[in-house]
Design a protein around this motif. Structure first.
Motif, PDB file in Angstrom:
ATOM      1  N   ALA A  70       6.541  52.099  10.102  1.00 28.26           N
ATOM      2  CA  ALA A  70       6.797  51.612   8.745  1.00 28.26           C
ATOM      3  C   ALA A  70       6.063  52.463   7.715  1.00 28.26           C
ATOM      4  O   ALA A  70       6.601  52.776   6.647  1.00 28.26           O
ATOM      5  N   ARG A  71       4.828  52.843   8.043  1.00 27.01           N
ATOM      6  CA  ARG A  71       4.056  53.669   7.127  1.00 27.01           C
ATOM      7  C   ARG A  71       4.683  55.059   6.988  1.00 27.01           C
ATOM      8  O   ARG A  71       4.754  55.618   5.882  1.00 27.01           O
ATOM      9  N   ALA A  72       5.149  55.612   8.108  1.00 23.68           N
ATOM     10  CA  ALA A  72       5.746  56.948   8.071  1.00 23.68           C
ATOM     11  C   ALA A  72       7.029  56.964   7.242  1.00 23.68           C
ATOM     12  O   ALA A  72       7.275  57.907   6.472  1.00 23.68           O
ATOM     13  N   VAL A  73       7.852  55.936   7.386  1.00 20.47           N
ATOM     14  CA  VAL A  73       9.098  55.878   6.609  1.00 20.47           C
ATOM     15  C   VAL A  73       8.788  55.724   5.125  1.00 20.47           C
ATOM     16  O   VAL A  73       9.409  56.378   4.274  1.00 20.47           O
ATOM     17  N   THR A  74       7.826  54.882   4.798  1.00 16.56           N
ATOM     18  CA  THR A  74       7.455  54.705   3.395  1.00 16.56           C
ATOM     19  C   THR A  74       6.885  56.000   2.816  1.00 16.56           C
ATOM     20  O   THR A  74       7.208  56.386   1.678  1.00 16.56           O
ATOM     21  N   ASP A  75       6.041  56.686   3.595  1.00 10.52           N
ATOM     22  CA  ASP A  75       5.462  57.948   3.124  1.00 10.52           C
ATOM     23  C   ASP A  75       6.517  59.034   2.947  1.00 10.52           C
ATOM     24  O   ASP A  75       6.308  59.987   2.188  1.00 10.52           O
ATOM     25  N   ALA A  76       7.650  58.898   3.650  1.00 13.03           N
ATOM     26  CA  ALA A  76       8.716  59.903   3.524  1.00 13.03           C
ATOM     27  C   ALA A  76       9.349  59.898   2.137  1.00 13.03           C
ATOM     28  O   ALA A  76      10.043  60.853   1.766  1.00 13.03           O
ATOM     29  N   ALA A  77       9.114  58.829   1.372  1.00 16.66           N
ATOM     30  CA  ALA A  77       9.622  58.795  -0.010  1.00 16.66           C
ATOM     31  C   ALA A  77       8.656  59.455  -0.976  1.00 16.66           C
ATOM     32  O   ALA A  77       8.718  59.217  -2.184  1.00 16.66           O
ATOM     33  N   ARG A  78       7.777  60.304  -0.460  1.00 19.37           N
ATOM     34  CA  ARG A  78       6.773  60.970  -1.276  1.00 19.37           C
ATOM     35  C   ARG A  78       7.365  61.773  -2.442  1.00 19.37           C
ATOM     36  O   ARG A  78       6.781  61.779  -3.535  1.00 19.37           O
ATOM     37  N   PRO A  79       8.519  62.462  -2.299  1.00 19.72           N
ATOM     38  CA  PRO A  79       9.060  63.198  -3.456  1.00 19.72           C
ATOM     39  C   PRO A  79       9.269  62.321  -4.680  1.00 19.72           C
ATOM     40  O   PRO A  79       9.022  62.750  -5.812  1.00 19.72           O
ATOM     41  N   ALA A  80       9.726  61.080  -4.475  1.00 23.77           N
ATOM     42  CA  ALA A  80       9.920  60.182  -5.611  1.00 23.77           C
ATOM     43  C   ALA A  80       8.586  59.792  -6.223  1.00 23.77           C
ATOM     44  O   ALA A  80       8.436  59.743  -7.451  1.00 23.77           O
ATOM     45  N   ALA A  81       7.602  59.506  -5.368  1.00 26.71           N
ATOM     46  CA  ALA A  81       6.283  59.126  -5.879  1.00 26.71           C
ATOM     47  C   ALA A  81       5.640  60.285  -6.628  1.00 26.71           C
ATOM     48  O   ALA A  81       5.014  60.090  -7.675  1.00 26.71           O
ATOM     49  N   ALA A 111      12.680  61.697   8.514  1.00 27.50           N
ATOM     50  CA  ALA A 111      11.596  60.887   9.085  1.00 27.50           C
ATOM     51  C   ALA A 111      11.960  60.433  10.492  1.00 27.50           C
ATOM     52  O   ALA A 111      13.124  60.195  10.821  1.00 27.50           O
ATOM     53  N   GLU A 112      10.946  60.299  11.335  1.00 24.24           N
ATOM     54  CA  GLU A 112      11.158  59.876  12.715  1.00 24.24           C
ATOM     55  C   GLU A 112      11.698  58.447  12.765  1.00 24.24           C
ATOM     56  O   GLU A 112      11.284  57.594  11.987  1.00 24.24           O
ATOM     57  N   LEU A 156      10.241  46.786   6.404  1.00 25.41           N
ATOM     58  CA  LEU A 156       9.086  47.660   6.204  1.00 25.41           C
ATOM     59  C   LEU A 156       7.947  46.904   5.520  1.00 25.41           C
ATOM     60  O   LEU A 156       6.781  47.012   5.913  1.00 25.41           O
ATOM     61  N   ALA A 157       8.283  46.139   4.488  1.00 25.00           N
ATOM     62  CA  ALA A 157       7.254  45.378   3.775  1.00 25.00           C
ATOM     63  C   ALA A 157       6.631  44.316   4.674  1.00 25.00           C
ATOM     64  O   ALA A 157       5.415  44.100   4.656  1.00 25.00           O
ATOM     65  N   GLN A 158       7.458  43.641   5.469  1.00 20.73           N
ATOM     66  CA  GLN A 158       6.941  42.609   6.365  1.00 20.73           C
ATOM     67  C   GLN A 158       5.947  43.192   7.365  1.00 20.73           C
ATOM     68  O   GLN A 158       4.898  42.598   7.638  1.00 20.73           O
ATOM     69  N   VAL A 159       6.269  44.353   7.909  1.00 18.30           N
ATOM     70  CA  VAL A 159       5.383  44.968   8.895  1.00 18.30           C
ATOM     71  C   VAL A 159       4.085  45.426   8.243  1.00 18.30           C
ATOM     72  O   VAL A 159       2.992  45.244   8.795  1.00 18.30           O
ATOM     73  N   LEU A 160       4.178  46.025   7.060  1.00 18.19           N
ATOM     74  CA  LEU A 160       2.980  46.525   6.398  1.00 18.19           C
ATOM     75  C   LEU A 160       2.054  45.392   5.950  1.00 18.19           C
ATOM     76  O   LEU A 160       0.841  45.578   5.866  1.00 18.19           O
ATOM     77  N   ASP A 161       2.619  44.233   5.681  1.00 16.26           N
ATOM     78  CA  ASP A 161       1.774  43.083   5.346  1.00 16.26           C
ATOM     79  C   ASP A 161       1.044  42.552   6.567  1.00 16.26           C
ATOM     80  O   ASP A 161       0.039  41.849   6.443  1.00 16.26           O
TER      81      ASP A 161
END
Length: 718
Positions: A136-147, A95-96, A159-164
């Protein structure tokens, strides 16, 4: 003030164009340069700051965050899930802006004992202040294999603070809508509702852009913009209302539009400047705390007041000159509303001044009941567990607390400074410190020891048995700092320890700040009222309103009365800086109404020399406009209560309660009652004899005042 009003009318197109160009320039600059926020709390000279400075390293990532993965069955370290975790690790590393990623590990303490919850520790190459939602969204989306594999994925930390985001729920629009309705009733017609909103909106936009751009030069917390918005909207609309109401009274008395604007700016404009000055002085007192967070919140709110005053004294007269006589006229609904309200204030003024002791006593009883819970006011530390359940930070906190214990989300860092470099892994000084920390009451776990490059500093994480917001955790911080090991000094840091240090410093500085703000405010009010007792009484009345706000704040957030109605799941501790910041804001804002009321009463006393008559006419003359102004400010503050940030909720509730109490119980009962009891002592000036009518205006001049009040046609006996 008179010259400023004339100049704003004479060059009205230039004034309006200047404001519009200023807004466009600042908005463009903010889009190009950015408006970063930084919620990092720095406290120079504290133990937590020392730990932070000693552990800082060039190799450390600029920002550290976590990705939380949770399985509903089995363990994450099962052979069947190894491929999923490996794919997630590779995706995160690709991820970037991601520089380092550490997978869940039992050795690192990032995999829970039951194996159901794991933490990916992610390092980013952007500063926390520059971390935006796209990254923050891009880093969270990078965990897509687990999801995709059926695991629950949650962003944590930064990441959570920024997304809120700011936590806004759009309640500000409700505040603006309420303000528009009140302005329509108070001033009549569409122009009366629009002009104050336009002037205050431009002032607020300028404030927010300046505050946002300042984030590129210094640390500006995300709460600063929200507080500046609250204060800017409240005082901006209020100041505009006072000036426009005075203009309407003068214009309807027969003055030309330019002359009415001139006189309105001279009369109510002076009161606006004094009111703004009291807010600025109260906020400036926060500089004595030596807490960067409070100092930043103070100057950002101070900017909001400054631009509100400038807009009221320049932009509003220019806009009003275009509206002309149309603004002076009111519709049938407006006139009917004002007639009814005027009669109420006449009856209220007569009742209170005729029987001041029962009225004042009843007011004191009500205020005492509201303030009573404040004796149980306790400071604490908020953590993510106190945020609404719908927020990302709360969901991350709950997942980590359930798997690792309530103290994991607020781990402490114990640091030992050695007199001589550490002597290998078995250094008795380090072993002793770790053993004493591990067996200390309230400690759930102790992590591995990390020595510094020169061997003179060792650090290790300590997990408390309680959450960061629990008072027991604050007590643990103090007790760990008291550990004594020969040849070593012990320090404790981390975000939780920093909040403990913040509470200690604010508590120490609180008496000094209150004393200085009181003295400076009284010094500013003396030139406004020319009467020491009035200035002192105004300060005391403000303190009474603030006490009531503290009481309601304690009842709601500490005792939990109605806390679920405002979006929280239960009681929440009140951070130490909230009451102090509230004191500064409320002392200044409540003083606004005191300034407008007492300035009008004083003008009438200079005309008549009759104290009771002046109090009655002052209350009648200012009653309608101050009530409208207070209703607007309370509506604006309540509109921020739905915000997801518990701190903003506290500011919204506390400020709304204080303004409500000040504009009703204090102004309607206590102030006129005490003035009626004191009589001519209200106007006593030490060492000076003066006649009641000294410097009285000409008999045919309309008496100035924010409420329009009595003029030649309404003076008693005429």
């Amino acid at each position: 003030m008179s010259a400023l009003g004339r100049a704003s009318v004479r060059h009205r197109s230039l004034v309006i164009a200047t404001w519009v160009l200023l807004v466009l320039a600042l908005v463009t600059a903010a889009r190009v340069i950015g408006t970063p926020t930084d919620n990092d709390v720095r406290l120079p000279g504290t133990d937590a700051q020392l730990v932070r400075d000693l552990t800082a390293s060039p190799e450390s990532p600029l920002t550290s965050a976590t990705i939380i993965v949770v399985t509903r069955d089995g363990r994450l370290d099962d052979e069947a899930r190894s491929g999923v975790l490996a794919a997630t690790l590779a995706s995160l590393r690709a991820a970037e802006h991601v520089t380092t990623v550490k997978p869940p590990s039992t050795r690192e303490g990032t995999l829970s004992e039951d194996g159901t919850t794991g933490l990916f520790t992610v390092g980013l190459d952007v500063r926390r202040a520059e971390l935006g939602e796209p990254v923050a969204r891009a880093v969270t989306d990078a965990a897509r294999p687990a999801a995709d594999a059926g695991l629950r994925v949650l962003p944590g930390g930064a990441l959570a603070q920024v997304l809120d985001g700011s936590g806004s729920t759009g309640g500000e629009y409700f505040g603006l809508a309420l303000a528009a309705v009140v302005l329509f009733l108070a001033l009549g017609g569409l122009l009366g509702a629009v002009l104050p909103l336009v002037a205050s909106a431009l002032a607020v936009v300028v404030t927010l852009q300046v505050v946002g751009l300042a984030g590129n030069l210094t640390a500006v917390p995300s709460q600063a913009a929200t507080l500046a918005l609250m204060v800017g909207l409240g005082v901006g609309i209020d100041y505009a209302l006072f000036l426009l109401n005075r203009f309407r009274t003068l214009a309807r008395s027969g003055l030309s539009v330019p002359d009415a604007i001139d006189r309105a700016t001279a009369d109510s404009g002076t009161a606006v400047v004094f009111a703004g000055a009291t807010v600025a002085v109260a906020l400036a007192g926060l500089g004595l705390t030596e807490v960067p967070l409070l100092q930043t919140l103070a100057w950002t709110c101070g900017l909001a007041v400054l631009f509100a005053v400038l807009a009221a004294l320049t932009l509003l007269p220019a806009l009003t000159s275009f509206a002309g006589k149309r603004l002076a006229r009111g519709g049938a609904l407006h006139n009917r509303f004002n007639r009814g309200v005027g009669g109420f204030w006449a009856r209220q003024a007569d009742r209170v001044t005729r029987r001041p002791w029962p009225a004042g006593g009843a007011a004191l009883v009500v205020l005492a009941l509201l303030a009573a819970p404040a004796v149980d006011l306790r400071f604490g530390q908020l953590d993510a567990g106190h945020s609404p359940e719908s927020t990302a930070v709360r969901q991350a906190h709950d997942a980590v607390a359930a798997a690792f214990g309530p103290g994991r989300g607020s781990a402490l860092t114990v640091l030992g400074r050695l007199d001589t470099p550490v002597a290998g892994a078995g250094d008795p000084r380090v072993t002793t410190l770790v053993q004493r920390a591990r067996t200390h009451p309230g400690v759930a776990a102790v992590g591995p020891v990390t020595p510094s490059a020169d061997g003179r500093v060792v650090t290790f994480p300590v997990t408390a048995e309680t959450s960061g917001g629990d008072p027991a955790t604050a007590d643990l911080v103090h007790r760990l700092r008291e550990l004594s090991v020969p040849g070593m000094t012990v320090h404790v840091g981390g975000p939780t320890a920093a909040r403990v240090d913040l509470a200690d410093r604010v508590t120490d500085k609180l008496p000094l700040v209150i004393a200085v703000v009181l003295l400076l405010s009284i010094a500013i009010l003396l030139p406004a009222f020319k009467a020491p007792l009035l200035a002192l009484k105004a300060a005391v009345m403000d303190l009474i309103s603030i006490g009531a706000a503290y009481g309601v704040l304690t009842a709601v957030f500490t005792w939990g009365w109605g806390v679920t109605w405002i979006g929280l799941s239960g009681p929440a501790p009140i951070p130490s800086f909230v009451p102090l910041m509230l004191f500064a804001l409320l002392f200044g804002l409540s003083m606004d109404y005191e300034v407008f009321l007492l300035s009008d009463v004083r003008r009438r006393w200079r005309e008549t020399g009759d104290n009771l008559r002046s109090v009655r006419e002052g209350l009648i003359g200012t009653g309608r406009v101050i009530t409208a102004a207070a209703a607007i400010m309370v509506g604006v503050f309540l509109a921020f209560v739905p915000n997801d940030d518990p701190t903003i909720k506290m500011f919204g509730v506390g400020m709304a309660v204080a303004i409500t109490v000040d504009a009703t119980v204090v102004r309607c009962l206590l102030v006129p009652a005490t003035m009626a009891v004191l009589g001519d002592l209200n106007w006593w000036v030490p060492g000076r004899r003066r006649s009641p009518g000294e410097a009285a205006p000409l008999p045919d001049r309309v008496s100035p005042g924010p409420g329009g009040g009595s003029g030649a046609g309404t003076r008693p006996g005429r």
